[in-house]
Scaffold this motif. Structure first.
Motif, PDB file in Angstrom:
ATOM      1  N   LEU A   2      30.324  32.303  45.263  1.00  0.00           N
ATOM      2  CA  LEU A   2      31.158  33.394  44.749  1.00  0.00           C
ATOM      3  C   LEU A   2      30.344  34.328  43.864  1.00  0.00           C
ATOM      4  N   ASN A   3      29.403  33.774  43.133  1.00  0.00           N
ATOM      5  CA  ASN A   3      28.546  34.609  42.296  1.00  0.00           C
ATOM      6  C   ASN A   3      27.697  35.543  43.150  1.00  0.00           C
ATOM      7  N   ARG A   4      27.216  35.039  44.283  1.00  0.00           N
ATOM      8  CA  ARG A   4      26.407  35.871  45.195  1.00  0.00           C
ATOM      9  C   ARG A   4      27.259  36.925  45.893  1.00  0.00           C
ATOM     10  N   LEU A   5      28.426  36.523  46.347  1.00  0.00           N
ATOM     11  CA  LEU A   5      29.258  37.385  47.193  1.00  0.00           C
ATOM     12  C   LEU A   5      30.165  38.327  46.405  1.00  0.00           C
ATOM     13  N   GLY A   6      30.441  37.988  45.160  1.00  0.00           N
ATOM     14  CA  GLY A   6      31.359  38.808  44.356  1.00  0.00           C
ATOM     15  C   GLY A   6      32.787  38.354  44.530  1.00  0.00           C
ATOM     16  N   GLU A   7      33.275  38.411  45.736  1.00  0.00           N
ATOM     17  CA  GLU A   7      34.591  37.877  46.077  1.00  0.00           C
ATOM     18  C   GLU A   7      34.569  37.498  47.550  1.00  0.00           C
ATOM     19  N   ALA A   8      35.426  36.553  47.937  1.00  0.00           N
ATOM     20  CA  ALA A   8      35.386  36.090  49.325  1.00  0.00           C
ATOM     21  C   ALA A   8      36.659  35.343  49.675  1.00  0.00           C
ATOM     22  N   ARG A   9      36.956  35.331  50.945  1.00  0.00           N
ATOM     23  CA  ARG A   9      38.058  34.524  51.459  1.00  0.00           C
ATOM     24  C   ARG A   9      37.566  33.103  51.726  1.00  0.00           C
ATOM     25  N   VAL A  10      38.520  32.222  51.934  1.00  0.00           N
ATOM     26  CA  VAL A  10      38.184  30.823  52.200  1.00  0.00           C
ATOM     27  C   VAL A  10      37.294  30.713  53.431  1.00  0.00           C
ATOM     28  N   THR A  11      37.637  31.436  54.496  1.00  0.00           N
ATOM     29  CA  THR A  11      36.866  31.359  55.745  1.00  0.00           C
ATOM     30  C   THR A  11      35.427  31.789  55.527  1.00  0.00           C
ATOM     31  N   THR A  12      35.247  32.867  54.770  1.00  0.00           N
ATOM     32  CA  THR A  12      33.892  33.360  54.497  1.00  0.00           C
ATOM     33  C   THR A  12      33.077  32.322  53.742  1.00  0.00           C
ATOM     34  N   LYS A  52      42.456  34.254  41.957  1.00  0.00           N
ATOM     35  CA  LYS A  52      42.819  34.563  43.341  1.00  0.00           C
ATOM     36  C   LYS A  52      43.581  35.869  43.407  1.00  0.00           C
ATOM     37  N   ASP A  53      43.191  36.716  44.362  1.00  0.00           N
ATOM     38  CA  ASP A  53      43.936  37.941  44.663  1.00  0.00           C
ATOM     39  C   ASP A  53      44.848  37.619  45.850  1.00  0.00           C
ATOM     40  N   ASP A  54      46.129  37.428  45.558  1.00  0.00           N
ATOM     41  CA  ASP A  54      47.061  37.009  46.616  1.00  0.00           C
ATOM     42  C   ASP A  54      47.185  38.038  47.718  1.00  0.00           C
ATOM     43  N   ASP A  55      47.135  39.331  47.378  1.00  0.00           N
ATOM     44  CA  ASP A  55      47.281  40.378  48.396  1.00  0.00           C
ATOM     45  C   ASP A  55      46.114  40.369  49.378  1.00  0.00           C
ATOM     46  N   ALA A  56      44.903  40.295  48.840  1.00  0.00           N
ATOM     47  CA  ALA A  56      43.716  40.325  49.699  1.00  0.00           C
ATOM     48  C   ALA A  56      43.309  38.937  50.180  1.00  0.00           C
ATOM     49  N   LYS A  57      43.939  37.911  49.594  1.00  0.00           N
ATOM     50  CA  LYS A  57      43.607  36.522  49.926  1.00  0.00           C
ATOM     51  C   LYS A  57      42.127  36.215  49.656  1.00  0.00           C
ATOM     52  N   THR A  58      41.626  36.790  48.563  1.00  0.00           N
ATOM     53  CA  THR A  58      40.238  36.560  48.184  1.00  0.00           C
ATOM     54  C   THR A  58      40.173  35.868  46.830  1.00  0.00           C
ATOM     55  N   TYR A  59      39.025  35.264  46.566  1.00  0.00           N
ATOM     56  CA  TYR A  59      38.774  34.581  45.299  1.00  0.00           C
ATOM     57  C   TYR A  59      37.545  35.201  44.636  1.00  0.00           C
ATOM     58  N   ARG A  60      37.547  35.178  43.309  1.00  0.00           N
ATOM     59  CA  ARG A  60      36.367  35.609  42.550  1.00  0.00           C
ATOM     60  C   ARG A  60      36.258  34.741  41.301  1.00  0.00           C
ATOM     61  N   LEU A  61      35.069  34.735  40.704  1.00  0.00           N
ATOM     62  CA  LEU A  61      34.880  34.003  39.460  1.00  0.00           C
ATOM     63  C   LEU A  61      35.632  34.699  38.334  1.00  0.00           C
TER      64      LEU A  61
END
Length: 255
Positions: free
Chosen positions: A22-32, A59-68
């Motif tokens: 997550l630190n490398r990607l910034g934000e990401a979905r579970v699949t990513t 967690k951003d519920d709308d975008a279904k992404t996670y970030r630190l």
């Protein structure tokens, strides 16, 4: 070299892998994240859910992404505030940036890498890829060489064995023998230089900070080659820099 756990906890390692990704990607979905880490989606989701529950992931519920989360900033800020050299050096970092007009850094060594504790910009300062907490190799930086020059030789060898001497620009020192010679020159003149060794077009001068006999960090001034010339002994920034390091060393008695 970095210590290896005798009995590593695999679950903890996987959670830390998720944090690092997550630190490398910034934000990401579970699949990513699952693809990135070559883990099952359910496993990644379980780790994310646990980290989210404890406030380390958002967690951003709308975008279904996670970030630190900013909880890491809270932890990092608390850690930095307890470091003695930061307590006494931070005012001098700001003062030196204002006086020189350039970019000033305070750096310490951890696990063989240089870690930025403080950063201040003068009115003419260039904007670099540095930020508080980022890490860079020691051999290609003035601050790194200022610290390495005052470490025991066996520790220097450990750092080289651990991290190597990767070429960053055509001017980077990539030979162990060359680096040892440069560290000797650094000790003799009392400051270190980076002559376009990390970034082309940029020069940097750094002075070690020593508390008693131990080197505990370095303070540096960076600027374009057009403003920082390579006649080092007569360079206008050297005297200011070394005086700032000396004041920091004297102020150690305040902590």
């Amino acid at each position: 070299m970095g210590n290896r756990a005798k009995h590593p906890v695999r679950t903890t390692e996987k959670s830390l892998d998720v944090v690092a990704a997550l630190n490398r990607l910034g934000e990401a979905r579970v699949t990513t994240l699952a693809d990135e880490l070559e883990m099952g989606k359910s496993t990644v989701h379980n780790h994310l859910s646990t980290l989210e529950e404890h406030g380390y992931v958002v967690k951003d519920d709308d975008a279904k992404t996670y970030r630190l989360s900013l909880k890491f900033l809270d932890i990092g800020g608390q850690i930095r505030s307890e470091i003695d050299v930061y307590k006494v050096a931070e005012p001098k970092v700001e003062e030196l940036a204002a006086a020189s007009g350039e970019l000033v850094h305070l750096v310490v060594e951890e696990d063989g890498m240089g870690v930025y504790l403080s950063r201040a910009k003068g009115e003419r300062a260039v904007d670099l890829d540095t930020y508080v907490g980022c890490r860079h190799h020691m051999h290609s930086t003035a601050f790194g060489k200022a610290i390495l020059a005052h470490l025991p030789r066996d520790r220097v060898d450990e750092i080289i064995d651990q991290h190597g001497l990767p070429e960053v620009t055509p001017k980077t020192i990539t030979s162990r023998d060359e680096l040892v010679e440069e560290l000797e020159r650094t000790r003799d003149r009392g400051f270190a230089v980076d002559d376009e060794e990390r970034l082309e077009g940029l020069r940097c001068i750094a002075a070690p900070i020593r508390f008693d006999s131990d080197v505990i960090g370095a303070i540096s001034v960076s600027g374009p080659t057009a403003r920082i010339d390579d006649t080092w002994e007569s360079n206008e920034f050297v005297d200011r820099l070394c005086r700032a390091a000396n004041v920091i060393e004297l102020n150690k008695y305040k902590v």
